[in-house]
Design a protein around this motif. Structure first.
Motif, PDB file in Angstrom:
ATOM      1  N   GLU A 389     -97.750 117.562  85.056  1.00  0.00           N
ATOM      2  CA  GLU A 389     -96.619 116.628  84.988  1.00  0.00           C
ATOM      3  C   GLU A 389     -96.533 115.926  83.644  1.00  0.00           C
ATOM      4  O   GLU A 389     -95.472 115.455  83.250  1.00  0.00           O
ATOM      5  CB  GLU A 389     -96.773 115.554  86.069  1.00  0.00           C
ATOM      6  CG  GLU A 389     -96.567 116.007  87.482  1.00  0.00           C
ATOM      7  CD  GLU A 389     -96.698 114.835  88.443  1.00  0.00           C
ATOM      8  OE1 GLU A 389     -95.689 114.478  89.064  1.00  0.00           O
ATOM      9  OE2 GLU A 389     -97.797 114.262  88.549  1.00  0.00           O
ATOM     10  N   HIS A 390     -97.643 115.842  82.946  1.00  0.00           N
ATOM     11  CA  HIS A 390     -97.731 114.993  81.765  1.00  0.00           C
ATOM     12  C   HIS A 390     -97.382 115.783  80.505  1.00  0.00           C
ATOM     13  O   HIS A 390     -98.107 116.691  80.108  1.00  0.00           O
ATOM     14  CB  HIS A 390     -99.132 114.390  81.658  1.00  0.00           C
ATOM     15  CG  HIS A 390     -99.496 113.549  82.837  1.00  0.00           C
ATOM     16  ND1 HIS A 390     -99.543 112.176  82.791  1.00  0.00           N
ATOM     17  CD2 HIS A 390     -99.811 113.889  84.114  1.00  0.00           C
ATOM     18  CE1 HIS A 390     -99.864 111.700  83.992  1.00  0.00           C
ATOM     19  NE2 HIS A 390    -100.040 112.725  84.798  1.00  0.00           N
ATOM     20  N   LEU A 391     -96.251 115.423  79.876  1.00  0.00           N
ATOM     21  CA  LEU A 391     -95.789 116.109  78.677  1.00  0.00           C
ATOM     22  C   LEU A 391     -96.503 115.552  77.450  1.00  0.00           C
ATOM     23  O   LEU A 391     -96.393 114.365  77.148  1.00  0.00           O
ATOM     24  CB  LEU A 391     -94.278 115.921  78.506  1.00  0.00           C
ATOM     25  CG  LEU A 391     -93.371 116.641  79.494  1.00  0.00           C
ATOM     26  CD1 LEU A 391     -91.931 116.173  79.324  1.00  0.00           C
ATOM     27  CD2 LEU A 391     -93.456 118.147  79.303  1.00  0.00           C
ATOM     28  N   CYS A 392     -97.224 116.413  76.764  1.00  0.00           N
ATOM     29  CA  CYS A 392     -97.894 116.012  75.526  1.00  0.00           C
ATOM     30  C   CYS A 392     -97.228 116.762  74.371  1.00  0.00           C
ATOM     31  O   CYS A 392     -97.317 117.991  74.284  1.00  0.00           O
ATOM     32  CB  CYS A 392     -99.386 116.334  75.572  1.00  0.00           C
ATOM     33  SG  CYS A 392    -100.276 115.787  74.094  1.00  0.00           S
ATOM     34  N   PHE A 393     -96.528 116.037  73.518  1.00  0.00           N
ATOM     35  CA  PHE A 393     -95.825 116.648  72.396  1.00  0.00           C
ATOM     36  C   PHE A 393     -96.754 116.717  71.190  1.00  0.00           C
ATOM     37  O   PHE A 393     -97.560 115.816  70.956  1.00  0.00           O
ATOM     38  CB  PHE A 393     -94.577 115.841  72.048  1.00  0.00           C
ATOM     39  CG  PHE A 393     -93.487 115.937  73.093  1.00  0.00           C
ATOM     40  CD1 PHE A 393     -92.484 116.883  72.974  1.00  0.00           C
ATOM     41  CD2 PHE A 393     -93.491 115.095  74.192  1.00  0.00           C
ATOM     42  CE1 PHE A 393     -91.492 116.977  73.941  1.00  0.00           C
ATOM     43  CE2 PHE A 393     -92.503 115.184  75.163  1.00  0.00           C
ATOM     44  CZ  PHE A 393     -91.495 116.127  75.040  1.00  0.00           C
ATOM     45  N   MET A 394     -96.594 117.802  70.437  1.00  0.00           N
ATOM     46  CA  MET A 394     -97.457 118.009  69.278  1.00  0.00           C
ATOM     47  C   MET A 394     -96.601 118.325  68.060  1.00  0.00           C
ATOM     48  O   MET A 394     -95.768 119.232  68.092  1.00  0.00           O
ATOM     49  CB  MET A 394     -98.425 119.163  69.537  1.00  0.00           C
ATOM     50  CG  MET A 394     -99.369 119.452  68.376  1.00  0.00           C
ATOM     51  SD  MET A 394    -100.481 120.823  68.720  1.00  0.00           S
ATOM     52  CE  MET A 394     -99.397 122.215  68.429  1.00  0.00           C
ATOM     53  N   GLY A 395     -96.802 117.569  66.991  1.00  0.00           N
ATOM     54  CA  GLY A 395     -96.159 117.872  65.718  1.00  0.00           C
ATOM     55  C   GLY A 395     -97.128 118.604  64.820  1.00  0.00           C
ATOM     56  O   GLY A 395     -98.154 119.125  65.269  1.00  0.00           O
ATOM     57  N   SER A 396     -96.819 118.639  63.539  1.00  0.00           N
ATOM     58  CA  SER A 396     -97.676 119.365  62.602  1.00  0.00           C
ATOM     59  C   SER A 396     -98.798 118.490  62.056  1.00  0.00           C
ATOM     60  O   SER A 396     -99.795 118.988  61.550  1.00  0.00           O
ATOM     61  CB  SER A 396     -96.836 119.879  61.430  1.00  0.00           C
ATOM     62  OG  SER A 396     -96.310 118.787  60.694  1.00  0.00           O
TER      63      SER A 396
END
Length: 690
Positions: A389-396
């Motif tokens: 359920e937990h959205l973890c966003f990743m950038g550069s």
């Protein structure tokens, strides 16, 4: 008899030299017998064998604020309703303990700082003065977060927690300019003692000290808000003062019978929160209080955080866990890097959502988001290791790309998406974490194309142990475990995601620059703070429109969203009527983009002398956010890759350069026409001024 066996077991443990873990395993959160409570609290707070510190007190009451302290002690004791004889004794002990605490710690007492409220419940234990002092000192050191003051760090952290679990409620309070310190300051200062009855506090602290979790106050405060959510939402149209009064008094409704459920819910929400929340903020909130530059820097990071951060250690460990605890955090990783970076190395379980799509191809981006939500739902249904359920966003991990990652994250938050977090350090942190084990843990990794490899020699990179402890498995064990978990799930994940991942178009915008106006002006820019802005307008130098591929200078648009000055009202207009105004030359539908990533549906209005920004409020109404004189626009820039993302810079000449006083940024679908119209009328205004 069997029901009371735990009490006999507790008595026996207290006769031995037990610790807080022994107490918890016996009591399991049950209310403590009154006769055993003093001993249990002393064990839980680790003061049972502490020396008599009060014996060092010289009984001299000569602090500069002594009169204020004495009067406050009397005032609080009066509220307790004790017999007159008891009142004199309690006031005397209260003032003695407070005075010695200030002298011993070299601290200054301030009215309403929560110290007296925190100390008074301890008198119910009927301990001697020394033991009471030791309990008070231990509670202050262990459970009261540092920086419990208006706009303190603790309240920025609490807001991030609320945003994670209930973004809609957080947004409602933000819109009303109601920050957590305005209603929860006394909650944190006194562990709710300032706003609850003595019986409720005793019952709550029984459970609190058994759990031995300093962060529990954050989750108790969260439950207070979530339980009162319906009433708060119903007050959306009420005044700020009315809402604040309701919020401040919410804990007063708690009764003793509510306490077990109240604390159980807090523990449940703690389980559903990334552990990084505690590990990342433990030192900042409960470490030694100081005002070093580094501590100030950490404070700034918290106050400027877009959402809850997640450490690379937690993400990797979470992904490698085969049999997670029910209701525990499970991440669905969203890789927001540009396509060429994703294709040069990524985690096999990551869903790719190119942040460039949001600006270049909004329709494709919307489709990709739907694909993301579908993939997430399917992964949860099959109990996949790659889905949660937990959205973890990743950038550069690079500022240049991550400003667009932040825009993507902000778009999810604006849609009130629960459980949104951001990986600290982005892909760079994952790359550095795996180090020599990269080939086993990253998919499609190309040393020649990977930007991190180009910056650092991979062969010299060593894995960085982010969480060294005796209980952490060796790095090689963890990496092999992670690699096995990833490879076993890779085919499953790819099969489910392949049909719904939308790949961005790879055609980059052409480079080069076009200039609008009488002349180009490669002038050096410098920026001033809001305090330095003196309102001088730009004159007699043509504006510049350039395709700029450099990083834009940081600004936050705070002036436009700052609280209204006393007596100042928001300027609300009817859109249809406003557009009929004769002086409007042109209007462009756009989105007002803040540097924190938030985007607001707006209209850019061009009049003969001004640039006006209208923000849509719904129902055909809009708020006039700002009016900018056209003559104050000194530069208009766009990105090579995002030609529709336009920045207007305001200021005036300063010697051979420009003094930039403010900036606005807009996403304009018809940017070419909009900038042409604006530039044309800037030239006209300047010509007329001559």
């Amino acid at each position: 008899m069997e029901e009371n066996m735990w009490i006999i077991e507790l008595e026996s443990a207290l006769l031995d030299d037990c610790n807080v873990n022994d107490v918890y395993s016996i009591c399991q959160g049950k209310p403590l017998p009154e006769a055993l409570r003093p001993d249990v609290w002393q064990v839980c707070l680790d003061v049972r064998h502490k020396s008599d510190q009060m014996s060092l007190f010289n009984e001299i009451y000569d602090l500069p604020f002594q009169n204020q302290l004495r009067e406050d002690c009397k005032r609080y004791v009066e509220r307790m309703g004790n017999d007159e004889e008891d009142k004199v004794s309690v006031v005397s002990d209260l003032e003695s303990i407070m005075t010695f605490y200030c002298k011993n710690r070299n601290l200054q007492y301030e009215a309403e700082n929560g110290w007296i409220e925190l100390l008074l419940p301890l008198f119910a234990l009927k301990l001697n003065r020394s033991d009471t002092f030791n309990l008070f000192e231990s509670i202050r050191d262990t459970y009261i977060p540092k920086g419990c003051k208006p706009k303190g760090n603790v309240f920025h952290v609490f807001r991030l927690l609320l945003l994670y679990h209930d973004p809609e409620l957080c947004t409602v309070l933000d819109t009303k300019k109601i920050t957590p310190d305005l209603y929860s300051l006394t909650w944190f200062q006194s562990l709710f003692a300032s706003c609850s009855s003595l019986s409720v506090i005793i019952a709550m602290w029984d459970l609190y000290f058994q759990n031995a979790d300093p962060f529990m106050v954050f989750f108790l405060a969260l439950i207070i808000l979530i339980n009162g959510r319906e009433q708060i939402m119903a007050l959306k149209t009420a005044s700020k003062e009315e809402i604040l009064k309701f919020l401040i008094n919410m804990p007063c409704a708690l009764e003793v019978d509510d306490v077990p459920d109240f604390c159980s819910l807090a523990q449940y929400y703690a389980l559903k929160t990334p552990t990084s929340f505690k590990t990342d903020y433990l030192k900042a909130l409960y470490g030694k209080q100081n005002d070093t530059p580094r501590s100030q820097e950490e404070s700034n990071k918290v106050s400027q955080a877009l959402c809850l951060p997640v450490s690379v250690y937690e993400l990797v460990e979470n992904s490698a866990t085969e049999f997670p605890v029910q209701d525990a955090v499970r991440f669905f990783l969203v890789d927001c890097r540009p396509a060429e970076q994703y294709n040069a190395g990524h985690l096999s379980t990551a869903f790719h959502l190119d942040c460039n799509l949001m600006l270049q191809e909004p329709v494709a981006f919307a489709t990709a988001v739907q694909g993301l939500l579908t993939a997430q739902k399917q992964a949860i249904e099959v109990n996949s290791n790659a889905g949660g359920e937990h959205l973890c966003f990743m950038g550069s991990g690079r500022v240049e790309e991550d400003q667009y990652t932040h825009m993507v994250v902000a778009s999810f938050l604006q849609k009130n998406t629960h459980y949104v977090s951001l990986l600290t350090g982005g892909y760079t942190s994952i790359h550095d974490y795996f180090g020599d084990h990269m080939a086993d843990c990253l998919e499609d990794h190309s040393v020649n194309k990977c930007l991190v490899c180009q910056q650092h020699n991979v062969k010299q990179t060593k894995p960085v142990p982010l969480k060294p402890s005796a209980t952490t498995p060796s790095s090689s064990d963890l990496f092999s475990k992670f690699s096995a978990a990833m490879k076993s799930k890779s085919a499953e994940v790819k099969g489910r995601l392949l049909d719904i991942i939308v790949n961005p178009s790879s055609n980059g915008a052409s480079s080069g620059a076009s200039n609008i106006g009488a002349q180009s002006m490669p002038a050096q820019e410098r920026h001033v703070s809001a305090k330095e802005r003196n309102g001088k307008r730009y004159r007699n130098v043509a504006p510049v429109f350039s395709i700029d591929d450099e990083n834009e200078e940081a600004y936050d648009g705070a002036d436009r969203d700052a609280p209204q000055a006393t007596g100042e009202t928001k300027e609300i207009v009817n859109l249809n009527q406003y557009f009929k105004t004769a002086e409007i030359i042109n209007a462009f539908k756009c989105q007002d983009v803040h540097m924190n990533g938030y985007m607001y549906d707006s209209h850019l209005i061009i009049t003969p002398t001004q640039l006006v920004v209208l923000r849509e409020l719904g129902g055909g109404q809009a708020q006039i956010m700002v009016r900018r004189p056209l003559a104050s626009i000194v530069k208009i820039t766009a990105k090579k890759r995002h030609r529709n993302l336009i920045t207007f810079k305001y200021g005036f000449p300063d010697g051979d350069g420009l003094l930039i006083t403010d900036m606005d940024r807009f996403l304009i679908p018809n940017a070419t026409e909009a900038t042409a119209v604006v530039s044309k009328h800037i030239v006209q205004v300047l010509d007329n001024a001559k």
